[in-house]
Design a protein around this motif. Structure first.
Motif, PDB file in Angstrom:
ATOM      1  N   ASP A 162       0.836  -1.195   0.000  1.00 11.58           N
ATOM      2  CA  ASP A 162       0.000   0.000   0.000  1.00 11.58           C
ATOM      3  C   ASP A 162       0.878   1.255   0.000  1.00 11.58           C
ATOM      4  OD1 ASP A 162      -2.138  -1.683   0.104  1.00 11.58           O
ATOM      5  OD2 ASP A 162      -2.544  -1.389   2.242  1.00 11.58           O
ATOM      6  N   GLU A 163       0.595   2.163  -0.939  1.00 13.54           N
ATOM      7  CA  GLU A 163       1.341   3.415  -1.009  1.00 13.54           C
ATOM      8  C   GLU A 163       0.815   4.393   0.037  1.00 13.54           C
ATOM      9  OE1 GLU A 163       1.726   5.030  -4.877  1.00 13.54           O
ATOM     10  OE2 GLU A 163       2.219   3.112  -5.826  1.00 13.54           O
ATOM     11  N   PRO A 164       1.616   5.396   0.395  1.00 12.86           N
ATOM     12  CA  PRO A 164       1.179   6.357   1.429  1.00 12.86           C
ATOM     13  C   PRO A 164      -0.139   7.014   1.049  1.00 12.86           C
ATOM     14  CG  PRO A 164       3.511   6.637   0.946  1.00 12.86           C
ATOM     15  CD  PRO A 164       2.982   5.681  -0.073  1.00 12.86           C
ATOM     16  N   ALA A 165      -1.009   7.190   2.052  1.00 11.90           N
ATOM     17  CA  ALA A 165      -2.304   7.816   1.819  1.00 11.90           C
ATOM     18  C   ALA A 165      -2.156   9.324   1.723  1.00 11.90           C
ATOM     19  CB  ALA A 165      -3.281   7.450   2.933  1.00 11.90           C
ATOM     20  N   ALA A 166      -3.068   9.957   0.998  1.00 13.25           N
ATOM     21  CA  ALA A 166      -2.994  11.407   0.801  1.00 13.25           C
ATOM     22  C   ALA A 166      -3.174  12.162   2.115  1.00 13.25           C
ATOM     23  CB  ALA A 166      -4.056  11.847  -0.206  1.00 13.25           C
ATOM     24  N   GLY A 167      -3.991  11.645   3.011  1.00 14.50           N
ATOM     25  CA  GLY A 167      -4.234  12.340   4.267  1.00 14.50           C
ATOM     26  C   GLY A 167      -3.178  12.150   5.324  1.00 14.50           C
ATOM     27  N   GLY A 168      -2.150  11.358   5.035  1.00 14.38           N
ATOM     28  CA  GLY A 168      -1.087  11.137   5.997  1.00 14.38           C
ATOM     29  C   GLY A 168      -1.303   9.953   6.911  1.00 14.38           C
ATOM     30  N   GLU A 169      -2.496   9.322   6.849  1.00 16.69           N
ATOM     31  CA  GLU A 169      -2.762   8.161   7.692  1.00 16.69           C
ATOM     32  C   GLU A 169      -2.069   6.926   7.115  1.00 16.69           C
ATOM     33  OE1 GLU A 169      -6.911   7.621   8.134  1.00 16.69           O
ATOM     34  OE2 GLU A 169      -7.256   9.546   9.141  1.00 16.69           O
ATOM     35  N   GLU A 170      -1.566   6.073   8.009  1.00 19.09           N
ATOM     36  CA  GLU A 170      -0.858   4.882   7.566  1.00 19.09           C
ATOM     37  C   GLU A 170      -1.854   3.840   7.070  1.00 19.09           C
ATOM     38  OE1 GLU A 170       3.017   3.012   9.311  1.00 19.09           O
ATOM     39  OE2 GLU A 170       1.321   2.117  10.353  1.00 19.09           O
ATOM     40  N   PRO A 171      -1.620   3.287   5.867  1.00 18.65           N
ATOM     41  CA  PRO A 171      -2.529   2.256   5.345  1.00 18.65           C
ATOM     42  C   PRO A 171      -2.377   0.943   6.114  1.00 18.65           C
ATOM     43  CG  PRO A 171      -0.676   2.590   3.864  1.00 18.65           C
ATOM     44  CD  PRO A 171      -0.562   3.649   4.922  1.00 18.65           C
ATOM     45  N   ASP A 172      -3.222  -0.013   5.815  1.00 20.51           N
ATOM     46  CA  ASP A 172      -3.211  -1.287   6.531  1.00 20.51           C
ATOM     47  C   ASP A 172      -1.940  -2.090   6.266  1.00 20.51           C
ATOM     48  OD1 ASP A 172      -5.690  -0.730   7.590  1.00 20.51           O
ATOM     49  OD2 ASP A 172      -6.788  -1.754   5.993  1.00 20.51           O
ATOM     50  N   HIS A 173      -1.468  -2.071   5.037  1.00 18.18           N
ATOM     51  CA  HIS A 173      -0.264  -2.834   4.671  1.00 18.18           C
ATOM     52  C   HIS A 173       0.718  -1.905   3.956  1.00 18.18           C
ATOM     53  CE1 HIS A 173      -3.453  -5.892   5.120  1.00 18.18           C
ATOM     54  NE2 HIS A 173      -2.481  -6.635   5.617  1.00 18.18           N
ATOM     55  N   PRO A 174       1.357  -0.997   4.716  1.00 21.00           N
ATOM     56  CA  PRO A 174       2.193   0.027   4.082  1.00 21.00           C
ATOM     57  C   PRO A 174       3.458  -0.550   3.457  1.00 21.00           C
ATOM     58  CG  PRO A 174       2.477   0.074   6.459  1.00 21.00           C
ATOM     59  CD  PRO A 174       1.368  -0.905   6.185  1.00 21.00           C
ATOM     60  N   ALA A 175       3.798  -0.047   2.276  1.00 22.15           N
ATOM     61  CA  ALA A 175       5.058  -0.407   1.627  1.00 22.15           C
ATOM     62  C   ALA A 175       6.182   0.430   2.226  1.00 22.15           C
ATOM     63  CB  ALA A 175       4.957  -0.153   0.124  1.00 22.15           C
ATOM     64  N   PRO A 176       7.402  -0.090   2.256  1.00 27.81           N
ATOM     65  CA  PRO A 176       8.538   0.720   2.723  1.00 27.81           C
ATOM     66  C   PRO A 176       8.718   1.949   1.823  1.00 27.81           C
ATOM     67  CG  PRO A 176       9.130  -1.603   2.600  1.00 27.81           C
ATOM     68  CD  PRO A 176       7.805  -1.472   1.936  1.00 27.81           C
ATOM     69  N   VAL A 177       8.960   3.110   2.439  1.00 31.15           N
ATOM     70  CA  VAL A 177       9.103   4.362   1.699  1.00 31.15           C
ATOM     71  C   VAL A 177      10.416   5.029   2.088  1.00 31.15           C
ATOM     72  CG1 VAL A 177       8.132   6.646   1.247  1.00 31.15           C
ATOM     73  CG2 VAL A 177       6.609   4.687   1.558  1.00 31.15           C
ATOM     74  N   LEU A 178      11.205   5.389   1.060  1.00 33.99           N
ATOM     75  CA  LEU A 178      12.437   6.145   1.267  1.00 33.99           C
ATOM     76  C   LEU A 178      12.185   7.568   0.792  1.00 33.99           C
ATOM     77  CD1 LEU A 178      15.494   6.200   1.999  1.00 33.99           C
ATOM     78  CD2 LEU A 178      15.947   5.635  -0.400  1.00 33.99           C
TER      79      LEU A 178
END
Length: 245
Positions: A162-178
């Motif tokens: 899951d890519e980062p949400a627009a509202g800043g909330e963490e999704p259920d299965h977040p992908a690593p983000v650099l």
């Protein structure tokens, strides 16, 4: 009155339990997903990052990790560090238009990294493992999202995609983000400061040399004056007659 106090105490305990459950329930999954560390790097530079993989299962081990590099942010150079007990497979894809690395065009870029455990090297319950990677030059984008699949020995797969949400909330299965930050250019005032310091230093040196020369001349004049006065006094004593007893 006693009943009211008991009711208030029970309500306080229930409220505390609800808050604790909400906090712990939120913190648990958030701290267990696959992450990339450090979380920030500089655009155009090289970075050493590590994919940190915790084991969420109580009974199975993590035996495979698949990390997909983003297509919209190709990287010319990607190298992995050996992880004891694990093998790594590197997949590449064509890049069009080519990207430039150290003045040379690159037509292929790494698209996927797959680590597989050998023997009993899987990540066991209650443990975690890091998979280091060096990459660069990093693209001129705000972030890189690494969609990741985590496979367990019982066949279950955790999909951290899951890519980062627009509202800043963490999704259920977040992908690593650099997160990538622009390289900071030196300011004009900062570049002018060394020159000003050099000029001031040269002026100070000139003033110091002038002062030293002035002191030397003054000392020479004083020495000559002393010699002259001493000579006159000696001549005077030679001309005066000796006193009679």
């Amino acid at each position: 009155m006693t009943r009211l106090r008991r009711t208030a105490s029970a309500a306080a305990v229930l409220a505390f339990a609800a808050v604790a459950t909400a906090v712990l329930g939120f913190a648990g999954p958030a701290s267990a997903h696959v992450t990339v560390n450090p979380k920030e790097a500089t655009q155009g530079g090289y970075a050493r990052v590590a994919f940190r993989v915790p084991n969420e299962s109580d009974t199975a081990s993590t035996v495979k990790l698949e990390v997909v590099l983003p297509e919209n942010a190709p990287v010319g150079s990607v190298s992995t560090m050996p992880v004891p007990g694990w093998t790594v497979a590197v997949e590449k894809r064509k890049v069009d238009p080519p990207i430039e690395v150290h003045g040379s065009p690159i037509t292929e870029a790494v698209s996927k990294l797959t680590w597989t455990a050998t023997g009993d090297a899987g990540i066991k319950p209650g443990q975690f493992q890091e998979f280091p990677v060096s990459m660069g030059p990093l693209p001129q984008v705000e972030s890189m999202v690494f969609k990741t699949l985590q496979t367990y020995s019982d066949g279950n797969i955790s999909r951290w995609i899951d890519e980062p949400a627009a509202g800043g909330e963490e999704p259920d299965h977040p992908a690593p983000v650099l997160t990538l930050t622009p390289a900071s250019a030196p300011s004009a005032s900062a570049s002018a400061a060394p020159a000003a310091s050099a000029v001031a230093s040269d002026d100070d040196d000139d003033e110091g040399e002038g002062a030293a020369i002035g002191l030397g001349v003054a000392g020479l004049v004083a020495g000559l004056a002393g010699l002259v006065l001493g000579g006159l006094a000696f001549a005077r004593t030679r001309r005066e007659p000796a006193a009679k007893s």
